[in-house]
Design a protein around this motif. Sequence first.
Motif, PDB file in Angstrom:
ATOM      1  N   LYS A  40       8.528  -6.092  -2.213  1.00 17.37           N
ATOM      2  CA  LYS A  40       7.804  -5.250  -3.155  1.00 17.37           C
ATOM      3  C   LYS A  40       7.452  -6.002  -4.439  1.00 17.37           C
ATOM      4  O   LYS A  40       6.363  -5.839  -4.991  1.00 17.37           O
ATOM      5  CB  LYS A  40       8.630  -4.002  -3.473  1.00 17.37           C
ATOM      6  CG  LYS A  40       8.788  -3.081  -2.274  1.00 17.37           C
ATOM      7  CD  LYS A  40       7.425  -2.599  -1.787  1.00 17.37           C
ATOM      8  CE  LYS A  40       7.503  -1.699  -0.597  1.00 17.37           C
ATOM      9  NZ  LYS A  40       6.160  -1.232  -0.145  1.00 17.37           N
ATOM     10  N   PHE A 116       7.610   2.546  -1.710  1.00 18.00           N
ATOM     11  CA  PHE A 116       6.478   2.748  -2.606  1.00 18.00           C
ATOM     12  C   PHE A 116       6.051   1.428  -3.256  1.00 18.00           C
ATOM     13  O   PHE A 116       6.788   0.438  -3.249  1.00 18.00           O
ATOM     14  CB  PHE A 116       6.799   3.789  -3.677  1.00 18.00           C
ATOM     15  CG  PHE A 116       8.081   3.530  -4.437  1.00 18.00           C
ATOM     16  CD1 PHE A 116       8.113   2.701  -5.539  1.00 18.00           C
ATOM     17  CD2 PHE A 116       9.261   4.138  -4.024  1.00 18.00           C
ATOM     18  CE1 PHE A 116       9.288   2.455  -6.226  1.00 18.00           C
ATOM     19  CE2 PHE A 116      10.457   3.902  -4.713  1.00 18.00           C
ATOM     20  CZ  PHE A 116      10.464   3.068  -5.813  1.00 18.00           C
ATOM     21  N   PHE A 117       4.856   1.442  -3.847  1.00 19.80           N
ATOM     22  CA  PHE A 117       4.299   0.250  -4.471  1.00 19.80           C
ATOM     23  C   PHE A 117       4.691   0.175  -5.945  1.00 19.80           C
ATOM     24  O   PHE A 117       4.534   1.150  -6.690  1.00 19.80           O
ATOM     25  CB  PHE A 117       2.770   0.233  -4.351  1.00 19.80           C
ATOM     26  CG  PHE A 117       2.267   0.107  -2.948  1.00 19.80           C
ATOM     27  CD1 PHE A 117       2.346  -1.096  -2.280  1.00 19.80           C
ATOM     28  CD2 PHE A 117       1.731   1.207  -2.297  1.00 19.80           C
ATOM     29  CE1 PHE A 117       1.890  -1.223  -0.976  1.00 19.80           C
ATOM     30  CE2 PHE A 117       1.268   1.101  -1.004  1.00 19.80           C
ATOM     31  CZ  PHE A 117       1.349  -0.113  -0.332  1.00 19.80           C
ATOM     32  N   LYS A 119       3.135  -1.592  -8.058  1.00 16.66           N
ATOM     33  CA  LYS A 119       1.898  -1.742  -8.843  1.00 16.66           C
ATOM     34  C   LYS A 119       1.540  -0.441  -9.561  1.00 16.66           C
ATOM     35  O   LYS A 119       1.031  -0.468 -10.694  1.00 16.66           O
ATOM     36  CB  LYS A 119       0.747  -2.186  -7.948  1.00 16.66           C
ATOM     37  CG  LYS A 119      -0.536  -2.500  -8.715  1.00 16.66           C
ATOM     38  CD  LYS A 119      -1.632  -2.994  -7.795  1.00 16.66           C
ATOM     39  CE  LYS A 119      -2.858  -3.434  -8.602  1.00 16.66           C
ATOM     40  NZ  LYS A 119      -3.413  -2.349  -9.435  1.00 16.66           N
ATOM     41  N   ASP A 120       1.788   0.704  -8.914  1.00 12.08           N
ATOM     42  CA  ASP A 120       1.483   1.985  -9.560  1.00 12.08           C
ATOM     43  C   ASP A 120       2.308   2.148 -10.835  1.00 12.08           C
ATOM     44  O   ASP A 120       1.815   2.643 -11.853  1.00 12.08           O
ATOM     45  CB  ASP A 120       1.761   3.137  -8.599  1.00 12.08           C
ATOM     46  CG  ASP A 120       0.860   3.110  -7.375  1.00 12.08           C
ATOM     47  OD1 ASP A 120      -0.243   2.540  -7.474  1.00 12.08           O
ATOM     48  OD2 ASP A 120       1.255   3.650  -6.325  1.00 12.08           O
ATOM     49  N   LEU A 121       3.580   1.736 -10.772  1.00 10.51           N
ATOM     50  CA  LEU A 121       4.455   1.805 -11.938  1.00 10.51           C
ATOM     51  C   LEU A 121       3.969   0.856 -13.033  1.00 10.51           C
ATOM     52  O   LEU A 121       3.900   1.222 -14.210  1.00 10.51           O
ATOM     53  CB  LEU A 121       5.884   1.450 -11.528  1.00 10.51           C
ATOM     54  CG  LEU A 121       6.977   1.569 -12.588  1.00 10.51           C
ATOM     55  CD1 LEU A 121       7.281   3.036 -12.872  1.00 10.51           C
ATOM     56  CD2 LEU A 121       8.252   0.849 -12.134  1.00 10.51           C
ATOM     57  N   ASP A 123       0.942  -0.375 -13.473  1.00  9.06           N
ATOM     58  CA  ASP A 123      -0.343   0.086 -14.030  1.00  9.06           C
ATOM     59  C   ASP A 123      -0.125   1.193 -15.061  1.00  9.06           C
ATOM     60  O   ASP A 123      -0.787   1.222 -16.105  1.00  9.06           O
ATOM     61  CB  ASP A 123      -1.261   0.585 -12.916  1.00  9.06           C
ATOM     62  CG  ASP A 123      -1.826  -0.551 -12.082  1.00  9.06           C
ATOM     63  OD1 ASP A 123      -1.709  -1.718 -12.501  1.00  9.06           O
ATOM     64  OD2 ASP A 123      -2.371  -0.268 -10.994  1.00  9.06           O
ATOM     65  N   LYS A 124       0.797   2.108 -14.775  1.00 10.66           N
ATOM     66  CA  LYS A 124       1.072   3.181 -15.723  1.00 10.66           C
ATOM     67  C   LYS A 124       1.699   2.607 -16.994  1.00 10.66           C
ATOM     68  O   LYS A 124       1.374   3.038 -18.107  1.00 10.66           O
ATOM     69  CB  LYS A 124       2.002   4.216 -15.101  1.00 10.66           C
ATOM     70  CG  LYS A 124       2.261   5.410 -16.010  1.00 10.66           C
ATOM     71  CD  LYS A 124       2.974   6.533 -15.278  1.00 10.66           C
ATOM     72  CE  LYS A 124       3.147   7.747 -16.162  1.00 10.66           C
ATOM     73  NZ  LYS A 124       3.749   8.886 -15.441  1.00 10.66           N
ATOM     74  N   ARG A 127      -0.796   1.281 -19.404  1.00 12.22           N
ATOM     75  CA  ARG A 127      -1.496   2.317 -20.166  1.00 12.22           C
ATOM     76  C   ARG A 127      -0.624   2.855 -21.301  1.00 12.22           C
ATOM     77  O   ARG A 127      -1.106   3.120 -22.396  1.00 12.22           O
ATOM     78  CB  ARG A 127      -1.912   3.471 -19.240  1.00 12.22           C
ATOM     79  CG  ARG A 127      -2.937   3.082 -18.187  1.00 12.22           C
ATOM     80  CD  ARG A 127      -3.539   4.304 -17.521  1.00 12.22           C
ATOM     81  NE  ARG A 127      -2.548   5.123 -16.823  1.00 12.22           N
ATOM     82  CZ  ARG A 127      -2.205   4.946 -15.557  1.00 12.22           C
ATOM     83  NH1 ARG A 127      -2.749   3.962 -14.841  1.00 12.22           N
ATOM     84  NH2 ARG A 127      -1.315   5.749 -14.984  1.00 12.22           N
ATOM     85  N   HIS A 216       7.933   8.032 -14.096  1.00 11.24           N
ATOM     86  CA  HIS A 216       6.864   7.959 -13.093  1.00 11.24           C
ATOM     87  C   HIS A 216       7.481   8.345 -11.757  1.00 11.24           C
ATOM     88  O   HIS A 216       8.359   7.643 -11.250  1.00 11.24           O
ATOM     89  CB  HIS A 216       6.281   6.542 -13.032  1.00 11.24           C
ATOM     90  CG  HIS A 216       5.292   6.344 -11.915  1.00 11.24           C
ATOM     91  ND1 HIS A 216       4.023   6.876 -11.960  1.00 11.24           N
ATOM     92  CD2 HIS A 216       5.400   5.713 -10.712  1.00 11.24           C
ATOM     93  CE1 HIS A 216       3.387   6.547 -10.852  1.00 11.24           C
ATOM     94  NE2 HIS A 216       4.200   5.852 -10.077  1.00 11.24           N
ATOM     95  N   VAL A 218       7.852   8.455  -8.052  1.00  6.07           N
ATOM     96  CA  VAL A 218       7.364   7.600  -6.974  1.00  6.07           C
ATOM     97  C   VAL A 218       7.166   8.429  -5.710  1.00  6.07           C
ATOM     98  O   VAL A 218       7.850   9.425  -5.474  1.00  6.07           O
ATOM     99  CB  VAL A 218       8.332   6.431  -6.704  1.00  6.07           C
ATOM    100  CG1 VAL A 218       8.424   5.532  -7.929  1.00  6.07           C
ATOM    101  CG2 VAL A 218       9.722   6.931  -6.308  1.00  6.07           C
ATOM    102  N   GLN A 219       6.213   7.982  -4.885  1.00  7.06           N
ATOM    103  CA  GLN A 219       5.919   8.629  -3.611  1.00  7.06           C
ATOM    104  C   GLN A 219       6.323   7.675  -2.493  1.00  7.06           C
ATOM    105  O   GLN A 219       5.952   6.523  -2.498  1.00  7.06           O
ATOM    106  CB  GLN A 219       4.429   8.958  -3.515  1.00  7.06           C
ATOM    107  CG  GLN A 219       3.915   9.822  -4.657  1.00  7.06           C
ATOM    108  CD  GLN A 219       4.578  11.183  -4.700  1.00  7.06           C
ATOM    109  OE1 GLN A 219       4.854  11.787  -3.660  1.00  7.06           O
ATOM    110  NE2 GLN A 219       4.827  11.682  -5.909  1.00  7.06           N
TER     111      GLN A 219
END
Length: 245
Positions: A40, A116-117, A119-121, A123-124, A127, A216, A218-219
């Motif tokens: 990951k 889960f990825f 990258k989503d974490l 990216d958030k 921001r 965040h 996660v899914q």
Amino acid sequence: MICIILAGGYGKRLWPLTKDTAKPLLPTGDRVVLDYVMDKVLELDDLDKIIVSANLRFEEDFRKWMEKYHGVPLELSVEPSRREEEKPGAVRALYFLASKFSDDCLIIAGDNVFTFFLKDLVDKYKRLRAPLIALYDVSSFELAKNYGVVVDSKLRIIGFEEKPANPKSSLISTGIYIYPREVISMMKSYLEEGDGADRLGDFIEWLHKRTAVYGHIVQGEWWDIGTIETYREVLRRIGKNHCHI
């Protein structure tokens, strides 16, 4: 950003499996637990460095494991302990390591297995530019008693309690965090106040009262290899050539 993988514990709850093997190096068929974390982490393309924090007792085992990652910017940091009683504590160990760098830190407990990825974490975090914790809904107040439980308001953490007897939610911390550089500096104040040096959840409980901390959800699937039962579940779900335990 650097990534620090915390792998310095002794995993006493999994004895005798971890008596001679570091918990992150427990086999899952032809791989070990830590390989799934690395899968990951290596999906991210903007990490400057990956550091595995281990202990002196299992240093050589980790160095042997690292050989398969030739060409990856992977380093080993070794804390000077050979048994549980000598450990500096997870928060203190993390502070001494992370404070050497001027980077933001992605921090991952080395006994995590997840689908889960990251990258989503990340990216958030880019921001928000604020402390961010990966959260997972265990969908059970009884299960939540084993973890750091989060109460949130629009995913800003407004309450955190480590292993509560009466959880206020089923949303828990996964042991995956992103901290900006200034939060690492705040760890020094936390340690100087004499609060718990071992549990990272205790630091979150302290931190969210002093600055905005976000979550965040996660899914996917997530396991914390904290018990033999969880280890068996991971072997059933992802292990090939299942190990006999």
